[in-house]
Each structure stands twice: as structure tokens, then as C-alpha cells.
Write a protein that holds these residues in place. Structure first.
Motif, PDB file in Angstrom:
ATOM      1  N   ARG A   1     -77.584 -53.572 -52.501  1.00  0.00           N
ATOM      2  CA  ARG A   1     -76.803 -52.299 -53.344  1.00  0.00           C
ATOM      3  C   ARG A   1     -77.779 -52.294 -54.109  1.00  0.00           C
ATOM      4  NH1 ARG A   1     -72.170 -55.138 -53.372  1.00  0.00           N
ATOM      5  NH2 ARG A   1     -72.349 -56.319 -54.620  1.00  0.00           N
ATOM      6  N   ARG A   2     -78.602 -53.295 -55.041  1.00  0.00           N
ATOM      7  CA  ARG A   2     -79.775 -52.842 -56.479  1.00  0.00           C
ATOM      8  C   ARG A   2     -80.537 -51.982 -55.670  1.00  0.00           C
ATOM      9  NH1 ARG A   2     -81.350 -58.071 -59.471  1.00  0.00           N
ATOM     10  NH2 ARG A   2     -79.676 -58.572 -58.525  1.00  0.00           N
ATOM     11  N   ALA A   3     -81.567 -52.688 -54.161  1.00  0.00           N
ATOM     12  CA  ALA A   3     -82.772 -52.094 -53.964  1.00  0.00           C
ATOM     13  C   ALA A   3     -82.313 -50.811 -52.417  1.00  0.00           C
ATOM     14  CB  ALA A   3     -83.305 -52.920 -52.492  1.00  0.00           C
ATOM     15  N   ASP A   4     -80.482 -50.633 -52.800  1.00  0.00           N
ATOM     16  CA  ASP A   4     -80.536 -49.307 -51.626  1.00  0.00           C
ATOM     17  C   ASP A   4     -81.048 -49.583 -50.432  1.00  0.00           C
ATOM     18  OD1 ASP A   4     -79.290 -47.160 -51.407  1.00  0.00           O
ATOM     19  OD2 ASP A   4     -80.925 -45.677 -51.587  1.00  0.00           O
ATOM     20  N   VAL A   5     -80.930 -50.437 -49.898  1.00  0.00           N
ATOM     21  CA  VAL A   5     -80.869 -50.811 -48.378  1.00  0.00           C
ATOM     22  C   VAL A   5     -79.712 -51.214 -47.748  1.00  0.00           C
ATOM     23  CG1 VAL A   5     -83.125 -50.923 -48.793  1.00  0.00           C
ATOM     24  CG2 VAL A   5     -81.895 -53.254 -49.278  1.00  0.00           C
ATOM     25  N   CYS A   6     -79.760 -51.560 -46.371  1.00  0.00           N
ATOM     26  CA  CYS A   6     -78.522 -51.888 -46.044  1.00  0.00           C
ATOM     27  C   CYS A   6     -78.399 -53.719 -46.177  1.00  0.00           C
ATOM     28  CB  CYS A   6     -78.527 -51.641 -44.090  1.00  0.00           C
ATOM     29  SG  CYS A   6     -77.662 -52.313 -43.357  1.00  0.00           S
ATOM     30  N   TRP A   7     -77.438 -53.828 -46.174  1.00  0.00           N
ATOM     31  CA  TRP A   7     -77.062 -55.458 -46.357  1.00  0.00           C
ATOM     32  C   TRP A   7     -77.721 -56.214 -45.546  1.00  0.00           C
ATOM     33  CZ3 TRP A   7     -74.779 -59.279 -43.073  1.00  0.00           C
ATOM     34  CH2 TRP A   7     -74.115 -58.485 -42.029  1.00  0.00           C
ATOM     35  N   ARG A   8     -78.406 -55.843 -43.744  1.00  0.00           N
ATOM     36  CA  ARG A   8     -78.407 -56.547 -42.860  1.00  0.00           C
ATOM     37  C   ARG A   8     -80.026 -56.105 -42.952  1.00  0.00           C
ATOM     38  NH1 ARG A   8     -74.445 -52.933 -38.592  1.00  0.00           N
ATOM     39  NH2 ARG A   8     -73.261 -54.692 -38.288  1.00  0.00           N
ATOM     40  N   THR A   9     -80.724 -55.568 -42.938  1.00  0.00           N
ATOM     41  CA  THR A   9     -81.965 -55.168 -44.008  1.00  0.00           C
ATOM     42  C   THR A   9     -82.526 -56.367 -45.230  1.00  0.00           C
ATOM     43  OG1 THR A   9     -82.002 -52.441 -43.125  1.00  0.00           O
ATOM     44  CG2 THR A   9     -83.987 -53.568 -44.203  1.00  0.00           C
ATOM     45  N   ALA A  10     -81.777 -56.210 -45.795  1.00  0.00           N
ATOM     46  CA  ALA A  10     -81.952 -56.566 -47.076  1.00  0.00           C
ATOM     47  C   ALA A  10     -82.013 -58.187 -46.640  1.00  0.00           C
ATOM     48  CB  ALA A  10     -81.208 -56.961 -47.897  1.00  0.00           C
ATOM     49  N   ALA A  11     -81.158 -59.497 -45.154  1.00  0.00           N
ATOM     50  CA  ALA A  11     -80.953 -60.072 -45.500  1.00  0.00           C
ATOM     51  C   ALA A  11     -82.299 -60.602 -44.167  1.00  0.00           C
ATOM     52  CB  ALA A  11     -80.170 -60.714 -44.450  1.00  0.00           C
ATOM     53  N   LYS A  12     -83.194 -59.627 -43.221  1.00  0.00           N
ATOM     54  CA  LYS A  12     -83.909 -60.144 -42.580  1.00  0.00           C
ATOM     55  C   LYS A  12     -85.231 -59.918 -43.783  1.00  0.00           C
ATOM     56  CE  LYS A  12     -82.315 -57.190 -38.758  1.00  0.00           C
ATOM     57  NZ  LYS A  12     -82.530 -55.679 -38.200  1.00  0.00           N
ATOM     58  N   CYS A  13     -85.576 -58.785 -44.137  1.00  0.00           N
ATOM     59  CA  CYS A  13     -86.083 -59.343 -45.885  1.00  0.00           C
ATOM     60  C   CYS A  13     -86.244 -60.728 -46.668  1.00  0.00           C
ATOM     61  CB  CYS A  13     -86.388 -58.009 -46.303  1.00  0.00           C
ATOM     62  SG  CYS A  13     -86.689 -56.492 -45.410  1.00  0.00           S
ATOM     63  N   ALA A  14     -85.093 -60.813 -46.608  1.00  0.00           N
ATOM     64  CA  ALA A  14     -85.218 -62.112 -47.639  1.00  0.00           C
ATOM     65  C   ALA A  14     -85.268 -63.886 -46.622  1.00  0.00           C
ATOM     66  CB  ALA A  14     -83.246 -62.149 -47.990  1.00  0.00           C
TER      67      ALA A  14
END
Length: 88
Positions: A26-39
Motif C-alpha cells: 500500500r505504501r509503495a502503491d504496488v500489487c502485494w504479489r509484486t511486493a512479495a516477489k521483491c521482498a
């Protein structure tokens, strides 16, 4: 694909700020799946392409058949044809 600074922010936020993937997304304004992949991404460099198995040229089958024809004509020894055992 998202920009590299956003990817680094997602990884940093998960490691240092103890935020959840959903909150970081939500903070980075990206999909949570994309955030999980990046994390959870360990290697930032793309892997080199793997070598594919080379396809056999079309004439290889013709060459094998020609050897078998020559064997039947008694021009080559019997062991010269790799398919000779299959024909028995």
C-alpha cells in the motif's frame, strides 16, 4: 516490472521496519504479489539464458536411412547402421 528504487524500498521495509507485505504494498502503491516477489528476491541480477538442446538437422534421418539401404546392398558392414539392431 517496477523501478529498482521501489524494489529496494520494499526489501528494506520488510527487513528493517518489520512491516507486513500488504502494508508495504500500500505504501509503495504496488500489487502485494509484486511486493512479495521483491521482498523475498535473493539475487537481483537476472540469470543468464540456459543453453537449449540443439535440434538435429533434417538430413540426419536421411543419412541413417541411407546407411541402412547400403547395408542391404552389402556395401557397408552391418554395424555401420545404428538402426540395424531395431530391425531384427
Amino acid at each position: 516490472m517496477i523501478a529498482m528504487p521501489v524494489q529496494h524500498y520494499v526489501k528494506h521495509a520488510l527487513a528493517n521496519e518489520d512491516a507486513s507485505i500488504g502494508e508495504i504494498a500500500r505504501r509503495a502503491d504496488v500489487c502485494w504479489r509484486t511486493a512479495a516477489k521483491c521482498a523475498h528476491q535473493a539475487d537481483w541480477n537476472p540469470s543468464p539464458p540456459t543453453a537449449k538442446a540443439r535440434r538435429r538437422p533434417v538430413l540426419d534421418h536421411v543419412r541413417i536411412l541411407w546407411k541402412c539401404v547400403c547395408i542391404h546392398r552389402r556395401e557397408l558392414p552391418y554395424k555401420a547402421c545404428p538402426l540395424a539392431i531395431a530391425h531384427i
